[in-house]
Design an enzyme around this catalytic site. Structure first.
Site, PDB file in Angstrom:
ATOM      1  N   HIS A 263       0.835  -1.209   0.000  1.00  0.00           N
ATOM      2  CA  HIS A 263       0.000   0.000   0.000  1.00  0.00           C
ATOM      3  C   HIS A 263       0.874   1.265   0.000  1.00  0.00           C
ATOM      4  CE1 HIS A 263      -3.703   2.310   1.107  1.00  0.00           C
ATOM      5  NE2 HIS A 263      -2.803   3.114   1.621  1.00  0.00           N
ATOM      6  N   GLU A 264       1.765   1.350   0.959  1.00  0.00           N
ATOM      7  CA  GLU A 264       2.609   2.552   1.064  1.00  0.00           C
ATOM      8  C   GLU A 264       3.549   2.660  -0.134  1.00  0.00           C
ATOM      9  OE1 GLU A 264       1.602   4.688   3.067  1.00  0.00           O
ATOM     10  OE2 GLU A 264       0.415   3.408   4.404  1.00  0.00           O
ATOM     11  N   HIS A 267       1.763   4.390  -2.864  1.00  0.00           N
ATOM     12  CA  HIS A 267       1.835   5.848  -2.670  1.00  0.00           C
ATOM     13  C   HIS A 267       3.221   6.352  -3.102  1.00  0.00           C
ATOM     14  CE1 HIS A 267      -1.935   6.729  -0.641  1.00  0.00           C
ATOM     15  NE2 HIS A 267      -1.722   5.853   0.335  1.00  0.00           N
ATOM     16  N   GLU A 293      -4.662   7.780  -3.225  1.00  0.00           N
ATOM     17  CA  GLU A 293      -5.124   6.522  -2.646  1.00  0.00           C
ATOM     18  C   GLU A 293      -5.381   5.481  -3.738  1.00  0.00           C
ATOM     19  OE1 GLU A 293      -4.837   6.173   0.457  1.00  0.00           O
ATOM     20  OE2 GLU A 293      -5.932   4.344   0.930  1.00  0.00           O
TER      21      GLU A 293
END
Ligand code: ZN
Length: 500
Positions: A263-264, A267, A293
């Site tokens: 997830h990070e 980003h 997101e």
């Protein structure tokens, strides 16, 4: 004349961004390596930087330069974008009375402590007066900033420029109707994966090594970034060549570590893919929080929870945790990481039910802003909606309306960007598959470069040249709807749960 004025505007705006990025590195350090006794001095540093940044941003000269530039034609597309978006940020900043800015900053810094305490003791009444104060301040903010339809729009605009509550309400209503059906079908299937395999012993050092290699494989550049440990994971794009990811590990919770990193890293790949030649200007900045997101959810879910991804990584995972997963098949592992189950806590929710948690918060926030819901009545309203939407009753407010930090930080209007991210991710991925052909074959071979290249070109490098909704239309040929997300979820869950 115009050229000089434009240069002056850009240099001044860029300075405010430099100040902000120094704040980001100080904040990253605070959440990773700073010794506890450094907190007082750090707070003073942060306060000083915030004040300096705000001064730079609200300088009357910025307003004069903007007006001068707006009254003469601008041929260059990038320059036009920068003037348009700096105007938006400048107007918002100067419309906010500095007394109100200060009052909000002071209130939320205290409110966060009261929230943490109230959550720990399951004591909503102790937090209620703070929520009351925050809602009042946010309503003041909305009327200072101005809005056309609803005060909520003014708050939303900070995170998702140009979006309105009315538009989001429409898309969310369609999504909700189809999600309710899908989740009911999944429950009725009677099938459940063995999720206990994800709670076996996963030593933290190996989680770190495996997570780092997965992040590198999907395209996060560790020569221009790093990964560290923290309590609440985040990604901080410090500037060109420097992007910091953080995550947390639990030795008996597989999902948290790896999917948190993917997830990070999603980003981070966005931050690394911005146009660094335009650093510190809107053309070199991310489009919106919803688009940000979308990039994290795309890598975490669309890619990271897919069968082809695990066809490549599962044998490597078995090797990494020698002996731990020998009795587990690829199919049962993929089923386990895609378990769908109604649950109480947003951050632990699956891809389908997650959006119900967001829709609930979005509805309550709007009612708070219009005054239809009094902050003191939040627990009752929360539980009623929860029962209605997820058929569960939170056993405590700690596991209900006190679970998230956002309101105590003044972040009303932030929640919808999470579901917007899921929606954009699905619509972008659908288009990437149309443009690039068989991506699954790439993933099976552990190759993610074609997808990353596509995202770099279509989503990352344009920066703020287009607002989120416009970007979506340009990239996918259609406005945002719920259809791509529902289609993607149905396609994934149909074989897993044996749906019709
Ligand atoms: Zn995120």
């Amino acid at each position: 004349m115009t050229t000089t004025t434009y240069r002056q505007l850009i240099d001044a705006f860029r300075e405010s961004k430099l100040v902000e990025s120094i704040g980001s590195i100080a904040s990253w350090d605070q959440h990773t390596y700073m010794p506890p006794k450094g907190a007082g001095h750090r707070a003073e540093q942060m306060g000083f930087l915030a004040k300096l940044g705000h001064e730079k941003l609200t300088s009357p000269r910025l307003g004069e330069w903007l007006t001068a530039l707006e009254t003469s034609p601008i041929d260059d597309e990038t320059e036009a974008v920068n003037v348009r978006e700096i105007r938006r940020v400048y107007d918002r900043a100067v419309k906010m009375p500095s007394k109100l800015v200060e009052e909000i900053a002071k209130t939320v810094s205290q409110a966060q402590n009261y929230w943490a305490e109230a959550r720990k003791k399951n004591d909503f009444p102790a937090f209620a007066p703070w929520l009351d104060k925050i809602v009042a301040l946010k309503r003041e903010e909305a009327s200072a900033v101005g809005f056309k339809e609803s005060p909520y729009d003014a708050l939303l605009d900070e995170y998702e420029p140009g979006a309105t509550a009315a538009e989001i309400t429409r898309v969310f209503a369609d999504l909700r109707a189809d999600l309710v059906k899908l989740v009911a079908e999944i429950a009725a299937s009677g099938k459940k994966p063995s999720v206990d395999i994800l709670n076996r012993e996963y030593p933290v050092e190996r989680q770190h090594i495996f997570g780092q290699s997965a992040a590198a494989a999907i395209g996060f550049d560790f020569q221009a970034g790093r990964l560290d440990t923290t309590v609440h994971p985040f990604c901080s794009g410090i500037g060109p060549g420097d992007c910091r990811l953080t995550t947390r590990y639990h030795p008996r919770e597989f999902n948290q570590g790896l999917f948190g990193i993917l997830h990070e890293a999603g980003h981070g790949i966005y931050e690394q893919g911005l146009d660094h030649a335009h650093y510190g200007t809107p053309a070199g900045s991310f489009a919106s929080l919803g688009i940000h997101e979308s990039q994290s959810r795309l890598w975490e879910n669309q890619v990271g929870r897919s069968m082809p991804f695990w066809e490549h990584f599962f044998p490597r995972l078995q090797q990494t945790y020698a002996g731990t997963l020998d009795d587990v098949t690829l199919e049962s592992f993929v089923f386990a990481v895609n378990n769908v189950e109604k649950s109480l806590i947003r951050v632990e929710a699956d891809e389908a039910t997650y959006n119900m948690h967001i829709i609930l918060r979005f509805e309550l926030e709007q009612a708070l802003m219009t005054g239809d819901l009094k902050p003191a009545d939040v627990p009752g309203a929360w539980n009623d909606k929860f029962k209605q939407m997820l058929d569960l009753t939170p056993p405590s407010d700690a596991q209900g309306c006190l679970q998230d930090i956002h309101w105590s930080m003044g972040g009303i209007g932030y929640f919808p960007t999470y579901t917007l991210g899921n929606l954009y991710a699905a619509q972008f991925m659908e288009q990437a598959r149309r443009d690039l052909g068989n991506l699954d074959e790439d993933f099976r071979r552990g190759q993610f470069g074609r997808l990353k290249g596509w995202l770099n070109e279509k989503i990352h490098s344009p920066g703020q040249r287009h607002r989120a909704g416009e970007l979506c239309k340009r990239v996918t040929g259609a406005p945002l709807t719920h259809q791509a997300l529902i289609g993607y979820l149905r396609k994934k869950y149909t074989p897993l749960y044996g749906l019709a």
